[in-house]
Design a protein around this motif. Sequence first.
Motif, PDB file in Angstrom:
ATOM      1  N   ALA A  62       0.839  -1.200   0.000  1.00  0.00           N
ATOM      2  CA  ALA A  62       0.000   0.000   0.000  1.00  0.00           C
ATOM      3  C   ALA A  62       0.872   1.247   0.000  1.00  0.00           C
ATOM      4  N   CYS A  63       1.910   1.212   0.803  1.00  0.00           N
ATOM      5  CA  CYS A  63       2.807   2.352   0.928  1.00  0.00           C
ATOM      6  C   CYS A  63       3.523   2.620  -0.396  1.00  0.00           C
ATOM      7  N   ARG A  64       4.063   1.542  -0.986  1.00  0.00           N
ATOM      8  CA  ARG A  64       4.778   1.706  -2.259  1.00  0.00           C
ATOM      9  C   ARG A  64       3.853   2.246  -3.337  1.00  0.00           C
ATOM     10  N   GLN A  65       2.653   1.656  -3.417  1.00  0.00           N
ATOM     11  CA  GLN A  65       1.736   2.092  -4.466  1.00  0.00           C
ATOM     12  C   GLN A  65       1.309   3.535  -4.232  1.00  0.00           C
ATOM     13  N   GLY A  66       1.056   3.870  -2.966  1.00  0.00           N
ATOM     14  CA  GLY A  66       0.630   5.234  -2.655  1.00  0.00           C
ATOM     15  C   GLY A  66       1.669   6.254  -3.064  1.00  0.00           C
ATOM     16  N   LEU A  67       2.939   5.973  -2.738  1.00  0.00           N
ATOM     17  CA  LEU A  67       3.996   6.919  -3.084  1.00  0.00           C
ATOM     18  C   LEU A  67       4.144   7.036  -4.589  1.00  0.00           C
ATOM     19  N   GLN A  68       3.987   5.886  -5.271  1.00  0.00           N
ATOM     20  CA  GLN A  68       4.112   5.895  -6.720  1.00  0.00           C
ATOM     21  C   GLN A  68       3.009   6.759  -7.352  1.00  0.00           C
ATOM     22  N   GLU A  69       1.799   6.567  -6.869  1.00  0.00           N
ATOM     23  CA  GLU A  69       0.681   7.360  -7.406  1.00  0.00           C
ATOM     24  C   GLU A  69       0.892   8.836  -7.097  1.00  0.00           C
ATOM     25  N   LEU A  70       1.461   9.109  -5.928  1.00  0.00           N
ATOM     26  CA  LEU A  70       1.702  10.500  -5.550  1.00  0.00           C
ATOM     27  C   LEU A  70       2.678  11.149  -6.525  1.00  0.00           C
ATOM     28  N   ILE A  71       3.720  10.394  -6.903  1.00  0.00           N
ATOM     29  CA  ILE A  71       4.715  10.955  -7.819  1.00  0.00           C
ATOM     30  C   ILE A  71       4.115  11.105  -9.212  1.00  0.00           C
ATOM     31  N   THR A  72       3.342  10.109  -9.660  1.00  0.00           N
ATOM     32  CA  THR A  72       2.778  10.218 -11.006  1.00  0.00           C
ATOM     33  C   THR A  72       1.597  11.189 -11.043  1.00  0.00           C
ATOM     34  N   GLY A  73       1.057  11.539  -9.870  1.00  0.00           N
ATOM     35  CA  GLY A  73       0.075  12.604  -9.853  1.00  0.00           C
ATOM     36  C   GLY A  73      -1.379  12.170  -9.810  1.00  0.00           C
ATOM     37  N   SER A  74      -1.635  10.862  -9.706  1.00  0.00           N
ATOM     38  CA  SER A  74      -3.042  10.462  -9.563  1.00  0.00           C
ATOM     39  C   SER A  74      -3.383  10.499  -8.067  1.00  0.00           C
ATOM     40  N   LEU A  75      -3.784  11.691  -7.639  1.00  0.00           N
ATOM     41  CA  LEU A  75      -3.842  11.969  -6.204  1.00  0.00           C
ATOM     42  C   LEU A  75      -4.919  11.186  -5.449  1.00  0.00           C
ATOM     43  N   PRO A  76      -6.148  11.077  -5.982  1.00  0.00           N
ATOM     44  CA  PRO A  76      -7.150  10.349  -5.189  1.00  0.00           C
ATOM     45  C   PRO A  76      -6.749   8.906  -4.919  1.00  0.00           C
ATOM     46  N   ARG A  77      -6.183   8.247  -5.936  1.00  0.00           N
ATOM     47  CA  ARG A  77      -5.721   6.869  -5.725  1.00  0.00           C
ATOM     48  C   ARG A  77      -4.621   6.839  -4.673  1.00  0.00           C
TER      49      ARG A  77
END
Lengths: 622, 888
Positions: free
Chosen positions: A217-232
Amino acid sequence: MSSQIMSALSQTSSSTLDLWKDKNDRLVEQARQLTGGSRLSLRRQQLAQDTLEGFRELLLTLQGLPAAVPALPLELTVICNYIILGASLAQGFTEDLTQDVQRGLERVLETQSQLEPKLQQGLQGLWHSVLSASSLLPKLLPALHCLASLQAIFWMCTDHLGDLALLLQTLNGIQTETSEDLLLLIKSWSPPPEKSDAPLILQDAEGLRDVLLTTLACRQGLQELITGSLPRALSRLHEAASGVCPPSVLVQVYTALGTCLRKMGNPQRALLYLTAALKVGTTCALPLLEASRIYRQLGDTAAELESLELLVEALSATHSATHSSTLKFHIEVELLLPKPDPASPLHCGTQSQAKRLLASRCLQTGRAEDAAEHYLDLLAMLLGSSEPRFSLPTSSPGPCIPELCLEAAAALIQASRAPDALTVCEELLSRISSLIPKTSLWENARKRTKELPYCPIWISATHLLQGQAWSQLKARKEALSEFSQCLELLFRALPEDKEQGAGSNCEQKCWPDVALKQLQVAALLSRGLEWIASGQDTKALSDFLLSVQICPGNRDGSFYLLQTLKRLERRNEAAAFWREAQNQPLQEEATWSLPLYLETCLSWIHPPNCEALLKEFGTSLL
Amino acid sequence: MAGAAAAAAASASRVHYLSDLCCPLGGRAGPKPHVLRHQAEVFLSTGREFVYVYDREGGVLTAVYQFPHQVWHLQLLAARRALYVLCARTGIYCLSLDSRDRAEIQASCEDREDEAHPPPVIHVDPDACVLPDAALCAFTVLDDMLVTLVQGPTQWKMQLFERPCPGEAPRPGGQIGEVELSTCTPPGGVPGKPAAPCFLPVLCCTFPPDSRAPHGHPQGCGCLTLEEALFGLLFGADATLMQSPVILCGLPDGQLCCVVLKALVTCGLAPGDPKVLVKILHHLEEPVVFIGAVRAEPHAEEEQREPLPEENVHSDCLVALGHQGRTLAIKAGWSESGTLVPELREYCLPGPVLCAACGRDGRMYHSTPSNLCVVDLTRRDTPWSPEKADGAIGGLPSMLCPASLNICSVLTLTVSSGASTGGTELLALSSKGRLITCSLDLNSEVPVPPKMTMANAGQKIKELLLDIGDASERVSFLKKAVDQRNKAITSLNEAMNVSCALLSSQEGVRPISCTITTSWSRLELRDMLMATCTLENSSSFSLDQGWTLCIQVLTSSSALDLDGAGSTFTYTIPVDRLGPGSRREVTLPLGPSESGMLDLPVTMSCWLFYSLREVVGGALAPSDSLEVPYLETLPLNLPKQEGVCLPLCKRTVDMLQCLRFPGVSSQQPARAPCVPGPACEPVETFLKTCQTPGSEPAGAASLRAKYLPPSTASIRVSAVLLRTALEGGHSGSHLCSATLQWLLAENAAVTVVRAQKLSSIQGTAPDGTDVNLTVREVSVTDLSPAGPIQAVEIQVESSSLANMCRAHHAIIRRMQTMVTEQAAQGSSPPDLRMQYLHQIHANHQELLREVQTLRDQLCTEDEVRSYSTAQKLLQVYKQLRNPSLVLL
């Protein structure tokens, strides 16, 4: 060892198994006793290595016999223990640990005598056949699930997410590809409970599953944060925060939540998460940095600077508490998270980087006195001590100390501390002197070395600031001589080879073209103003004219030129220039970033209400 | 010039042996030994587990420390009285050199009251390990910092710690910084226990001139002070401004990179960004073994006044040495336009480099297995280019001339300035474990022999004797190498002679010949066909080491296996010294094999092979690796074949040579050939030998004879042709008998045939079936218009089709040879009736076509039908084997 085996074999097979099980349990106890000690103790490290070796020997013993169903639970448990201990000792998974997994699976299939056709399928195929066969062997299931969780963790770390999804589906007993959401798959997987008489294991399947869930969850969250899909990103990070998070990871997750909410335009909620992160208490650097960004976005300068000051303090304490100082024989979330790189929002840099940020923000927000103090502190830290205690205040390649000195000098001048500024400039010149060419010809310098071409620019900027300092002290002669030196250097260093300028200056995008011109303009205007102050208007006029020629459409240059022409009663020339200037495209607003010291310097030269006065000239001339 | 310098160096060096440690050294791949010097004390590691402390004033070993594993690196921090030791697979130990420990050692020495006794070996306590890390490969210690290099699974990692003090427990959080360097190839070996790397990385700390750090570091400790311009040029403005020490790192892959120490501070979690922190200076493309610096330009003030004290000499030239001798020198130079530019040159020095050290006045010493050389990096070669002398000051020499110091196999080296003379003193450890000093007085460029007086004669002689002693170690090494090379050259010369002799006498009698004879003999109750190769050397040269006799045995494919190629087997027999006139016999079993099969004909080829690798390879790479532990094998530029191949003879062993004639043979007593195979019992053998010769064969053979008609084949040869052909050897005897003699010429039975004038003979094939040969005279009537032609018909008959074929083939082969020979002599055939010949020829063509179609059918048909086809084919073959043609 062999005598042990011999004696063991002479007994009945079940008691031999008991002997080996006892050995496994003894080794696990031994590892647990070592947990928590200092990582740097040689004795403890060696004991841990011995334990690992013990597991390996036991494994070799077990695998020396033909695979048999009664011995397999113990064998698989020993493999798990070996991998867990090995990975936590090496601080990471290595390829050979997966070979142990594969060997274990092959042994399971050997008992089912269906090994041969499966060998071609790779690990994924092996897992599939083992798990479908193991429904016949309920005794094997707890150990198999433990091994499967290790496999899942390995596939997550190496980004084999497809394999991971298939494995999880098989573990859940789902035949069709129902869900691609890995987190859901992990959540719905419930490993069978261990029996009370089972051999001891360092970390059971359930614990490993929880670690896997949080980490993913942590890895995916950080990845989404960097790519910019914020709600995910937000949902993943919430998931991670509600899992089993060690405090240090929890701080990271809360901070990432703060970043995410700030980017989504919810600064108040972001601050709530940052407060929560600070309350966790292991390290407060990350949330403080994020807080400063939020306050900056909110325009609350006082709070921003306060959090930066706190950040500097917080960072001075951090490097005594490194994460690896104690021995732990578990696979933990920390072990599985990648280290944040400079581009990550979770990178907080070092103390000197924070200090520089603080100082420059002070300078930019007009708190010159504070800025000067911070810069002096920073320079003392970096240049004073002979021992490395502080890292470079930059995270990009290329030299930074000279720029830092120049910023410090600018801040000191801004704070009306001209003598201190002169000291800083002299110190810079003296230290950099070995890099200055002996004669003043340096056309070829740019072609030969990558870094030293900045030397002339730094030196001329130093002269410019020295001139400004002297000018502040009303020492016109010194000021004029410094400005002239600056200009002399600048016009010699003016690069004609544009291809050099485009390629080699990735670290400072404005060099050399725009910034060099701005530097020249600044020096010319400064000298011109100095000429005017000493009553030599014609000399001033030529400087102003030159500045406008270098940078057509420059407002400041035009203003001073028109003003001087007007004072000298040369109305015709002024009118001609005005008409010409009207045809020039207006100089666009600075989309580039000039070095801070140059920006500061230009702000001193900038005439107040320049635009209004220019308009007034226009109407009076025409 | 180099020669002169060498002479000067040799004449000025004085070598003294200090101590013979007699320590076993690590092998070629072992770690590098180290020697350090601090005042009167010498610290020494030999690559094993020990660190020795030697007192130069007392001339004794004062302490020996034993570590759990090999010692990889030593460094002394004199100001803190601490010795740091890197122990393989364990970590860094720190030993205090304080007097307290010394007193203990002294006391324990006094207890023994025996001066000659070696000092006690002190086992180093595990608690002295200040930084445990099994993956540590190198370190360098500064005043307050410890820099280490760790080999990760894929990358080198540089770590920075606060310097641990002796006796201090490892502190948590002592790590200040970390950065990953370039990738490294992971070492092979058992996982978890990496193999010892062949080459260790080299770390070296450089200081800017004004920093207050490096005093108290003895020379050779990996600490250099560089001149401002070079420092700024190499490491950039930040390092110069911060006056930061810079760590230079030479990696085994040849990379030379640098890390600014003050920048190497990272916060707890993340390692530093290599892009910011690590700068690659150069790539040597071979393992970096040494990094040093010299002063290549003399100081201006030095020329006028006293030489500066050593600490104040700032080097202006950075040097890095690769294992094979590739040398990099970097100097700061001013270009013609006045710009600061790095001047970078690569040189090639003789390798492999065992160790190196930098001395004063731009001199660098480097050791190879055969020599210790000194090179001069100052630019002294300018007199012929005067235009450069005024403009560019300094610069690097265009080439380096190593001058020999005539000391070989120095494994480690430190340089210090001599006490009184201002010369240089080298402290070295030789490969035999001897600690030696060598005083050099290189200032005396032209050695003027001083006048011999009575007073200094004794001294002079003493010195000469010492020089002789120094040279002896070197001489013994060189002599061995020369001997080996001489031997190889002699051997090559002989080989050349032999080759010329053999190749030039292609036609006539060859000076070195090989003859092959076959005979039956009894081995382990089985009859074996043995081939005897006799190598005879009738030349005047001897075949020595390096020559090998190769015999290739090529069996024909079995008749039953249609596509099968025959098997090949090559015997190689080393010819160990075959002098002129001597001969050597080699006997090889040809068969039959266990299953009783002997696939005839067997072709045997013999040749001589001369192995260049065996002879020359030894000379180029001495086998005695203990003697020269670091000597690399030079790449041999041998041709691919790695040798010379001289064919001697080729011989086909066919059925006719393998037939045995139990009925007639005189050599072999009347004895039935034993049917080979495991079933051959002694009793049965006895019973068989009891049978009278010529009696009915018993058992299966008789049954077969009764129901299977024997296969036959016949060949007709014109009597005239045969008579001319056989004229030489068999004149006078009856033609039939002569023909039979000719056929069995290589068989042992030929004497009996000759003696009894036999024209028909009953023999036994290797597998025990009978083969009968009958030669009779016939007259062929309808061939020639001139009347009947006298001819000889040779008939082969055997109950085994295969053996009959083999015998038939053997006869045909002989016939072919004979006819070709006769045709060459130009005998004219008699008149022939062409019509008839055409007819026969057409018949044969028809038969051959039929054979072809039948064979094609055989390939495509199923089992049942192919049986009948095979039968037909056999019939056709039978017809073909009994032609009505005559060889004329």
